[in-house]
Motif scaffolding. Structure first.
Motif, PDB file in Angstrom:
ATOM      1  N   PRO A 154       0.807  -1.228   0.000  1.00 13.54           N
ATOM      2  CA  PRO A 154       0.000   0.000   0.000  1.00 13.54           C
ATOM      3  C   PRO A 154       0.836   1.273   0.000  1.00 13.54           C
ATOM      4  O   PRO A 154       0.482   2.258  -0.652  1.00 13.54           O
ATOM      5  N   LEU A 155       1.954   1.259   0.735  1.00 13.73           N
ATOM      6  CA  LEU A 155       2.811   2.446   0.768  1.00 13.73           C
ATOM      7  C   LEU A 155       3.411   2.719  -0.608  1.00 13.73           C
ATOM      8  O   LEU A 155       3.426   3.871  -1.071  1.00 13.73           O
ATOM      9  N   ILE A 156       3.916   1.679  -1.273  1.00 11.68           N
ATOM     10  CA  ILE A 156       4.468   1.846  -2.617  1.00 11.68           C
ATOM     11  C   ILE A 156       3.397   2.346  -3.582  1.00 11.68           C
ATOM     12  O   ILE A 156       3.642   3.246  -4.394  1.00 11.68           O
ATOM     13  N   ALA A 157       2.203   1.790  -3.490  1.00  4.14           N
ATOM     14  CA  ALA A 157       1.119   2.195  -4.383  1.00  4.14           C
ATOM     15  C   ALA A 157       0.754   3.668  -4.181  1.00  4.14           C
ATOM     16  O   ALA A 157       0.553   4.408  -5.155  1.00  4.14           O
ATOM     17  N   LEU A 158       0.684   4.100  -2.933  1.00  5.41           N
ATOM     18  CA  LEU A 158       0.351   5.500  -2.663  1.00  5.41           C
ATOM     19  C   LEU A 158       1.472   6.440  -3.109  1.00  5.41           C
ATOM     20  O   LEU A 158       1.204   7.553  -3.599  1.00  5.41           O
ATOM     21  N   LEU A 159       2.724   6.021  -2.951  1.00  7.09           N
ATOM     22  CA  LEU A 159       3.839   6.830  -3.442  1.00  7.09           C
ATOM     23  C   LEU A 159       3.802   6.971  -4.956  1.00  7.09           C
ATOM     24  O   LEU A 159       4.166   8.014  -5.509  1.00  7.09           O
ATOM     25  N   LEU A 160       3.373   5.919  -5.635  1.00  4.77           N
ATOM     26  CA  LEU A 160       3.277   5.956  -7.091  1.00  4.77           C
ATOM     27  C   LEU A 160       2.180   6.900  -7.571  1.00  4.77           C
ATOM     28  O   LEU A 160       2.364   7.631  -8.549  1.00  4.77           O
ATOM     29  N   SER A 161       1.037   6.884  -6.898  1.00  2.00           N
ATOM     30  CA  SER A 161      -0.158   7.505  -7.475  1.00  2.00           C
ATOM     31  C   SER A 161      -0.586   8.814  -6.836  1.00  2.00           C
ATOM     32  O   SER A 161      -1.419   9.516  -7.415  1.00  2.00           O
ATOM     33  N   HIS A 162      -0.052   9.169  -5.674  1.00  2.00           N
ATOM     34  CA  HIS A 162      -0.610  10.317  -4.958  1.00  2.00           C
ATOM     35  C   HIS A 162      -0.438  11.632  -5.712  1.00  2.00           C
ATOM     36  O   HIS A 162      -1.208  12.576  -5.494  1.00  2.00           O
ATOM     37  N   ASN A 163       0.566  11.731  -6.579  1.00  2.00           N
ATOM     38  CA  ASN A 163       0.783  12.981  -7.323  1.00  2.00           C
ATOM     39  C   ASN A 163       0.599  12.798  -8.831  1.00  2.00           C
ATOM     40  O   ASN A 163       1.157  13.556  -9.620  1.00  2.00           O
ATOM     41  N   ALA A 164      -0.178  11.806  -9.211  1.00  2.00           N
ATOM     42  CA  ALA A 164      -0.350  11.526 -10.640  1.00  2.00           C
ATOM     43  C   ALA A 164      -0.933  12.715 -11.388  1.00  2.00           C
ATOM     44  O   ALA A 164      -0.507  13.027 -12.513  1.00  2.00           O
ATOM     45  N   ILE A 165      -1.897  13.400 -10.794  1.00  2.00           N
ATOM     46  CA  ILE A 165      -2.524  14.559 -11.425  1.00  2.00           C
ATOM     47  C   ILE A 165      -1.819  15.849 -11.030  1.00  2.00           C
ATOM     48  O   ILE A 165      -1.525  16.704 -11.875  1.00  2.00           O
ATOM     49  N   THR A 166      -1.536  16.001  -9.743  1.00  2.00           N
ATOM     50  CA  THR A 166      -0.931  17.245  -9.269  1.00  2.00           C
ATOM     51  C   THR A 166       0.456  17.463  -9.868  1.00  2.00           C
ATOM     52  O   THR A 166       0.855  18.608 -10.110  1.00  2.00           O
ATOM     53  N   ARG A 167       1.200  16.388 -10.107  1.00  2.00           N
ATOM     54  CA  ARG A 167       2.532  16.519 -10.706  1.00  2.00           C
ATOM     55  C   ARG A 167       2.439  17.123 -12.105  1.00  2.00           C
ATOM     56  O   ARG A 167       3.237  17.994 -12.476  1.00  2.00           O
ATOM     57  N   GLU A 168       1.466  16.656 -12.871  1.00  2.00           N
ATOM     58  CA  GLU A 168       1.282  17.191 -14.223  1.00  2.00           C
ATOM     59  C   GLU A 168       0.918  18.673 -14.172  1.00  2.00           C
ATOM     60  O   GLU A 168       1.404  19.480 -14.989  1.00  2.00           O
TER      61      GLU A 168
END
Length: 287
Positions: A82-96
């Protein structure tokens, strides 16, 4: 001279699916940023360490070495995947948005829902590769030393681990679509990880202790387990077979009306609902 040779074939003229295009872009970025390699190495190292420690004492017992390793890896999965998954996806939109590439991305003929789904699929491929390869190293290590008995439970645990990661990828996407800044999304991601991995079960245990030995209705306990994806995963992977005896989850599973199909369905719903919420919120977001 005719222009037949210059005419594109039907396969060449057919546009690529926008969702798959975004997924490939996300996967390529994950490879470029070493996400695939780093997560695979971390999972493989920890899985092999657990395999080496967990398989050692099974030589004089009737329990298969892989069954012992399943218990250890399932416990590792609940904390790490779960930690790896959240690190991967938490900024998927905000990063762009922060890099200024979101407007450019949306200038292409695709919908915002396709952007969310494409990013989710790309990140799911990254997580699935890391999990399968990392756990595969551990399985290979144990099989070479102790044989392949119990491989079905190990394969099922690996598949369920990918499903648990998919749940937290969806939760991370929801966090990223909800806020404007990556730092805020990171805070939400940490909060979600703490809630589902640690605080929820502590609160549930406190409620059970506070009842002073009075029985909790079965349907209430079943609902409480389904409301936490990590509990559903734990019961799904450790509730039956030799793993149930080794982990102590057999008693919980036997006193529950939850079946593997219901537990797997709960994980699927935990994927669909946050992902659908991310699509809706992102479609209404002002850029």
């Amino acid at each position: 001279m005719t222009d037949a040779t210059a005419r594109p074939t039907p396969q060449e003229s057919r546009p690529m699916n926008p969702i798959l295009t975004i997924a490939r872009r996300e996967l390529a970025e994950g490879i470029r940023n070493r996400w695939v390699v780093s997560t695979t190495v971390v999972l493989a190292a920890l899985a092999c360490a657990i395999a080496a420690l967990g398989a050692a004492p099974t030589g004089a017992t009737a329990t298969a070495a892989l069954d012992v390793v399943v218990v250890g890896l399932a416990s590792l999965t609940i904390f790490l995947v779960p930690l790896i998954a959240l690190l991967l996806s938490h900024n998927a939109i905000t990063r762009e948005a922060e890099r200024g590439t979101l407007l450019l991305l949306l200038s292409h003929p695709l919908s915002r829902a396709q952007v969310v789904l494409g990013k989710y699929l790309g990140q799911l491929v990254i997580l699935a590769l890391a999990t399968v390869v990392g756990f595969g190293f551990a399985a290979g290590f144990v099989v070479l030393r102790n044989g392949a008995e119990g491989w079905q439970a190990f394969a099922f645990m690996t598949l369920a681990s990918v499903a648990l990661g998919a749940v937290f990828l969806a939760l991370g996407m929801l966090a990223s679509a909800t806020v404007q800044e990556s730092s805020t999304a990171a805070g939400i991601a940490i909060g979600l990880w703490l809630l589902f991995v640690a605080l929820y079960d502590m609160a549930l245990l406190a409620v059970l202790v506070a009842r002073g030995g009075h029985a909790v209705p079965g349907w209430v306990m079943d609902l409480a387990l389904l409301l936490n994806p990590t509990d559903a995963y734990r019961l799904l992977t450790l509730g039956e077979g030799a793993s149930a005896m080794l982990s102590g989850m057999g008693g919980v599973y036997d006193n529950s009306s939850l079946t593997p199909g219901v537990l797997a369905g709960a994980l699927l719903i935990w994927c669909i609902v946050p992902l659908a919420g991310a699509m809706v919120l992102f479609s209404r977001r002002n850029l």
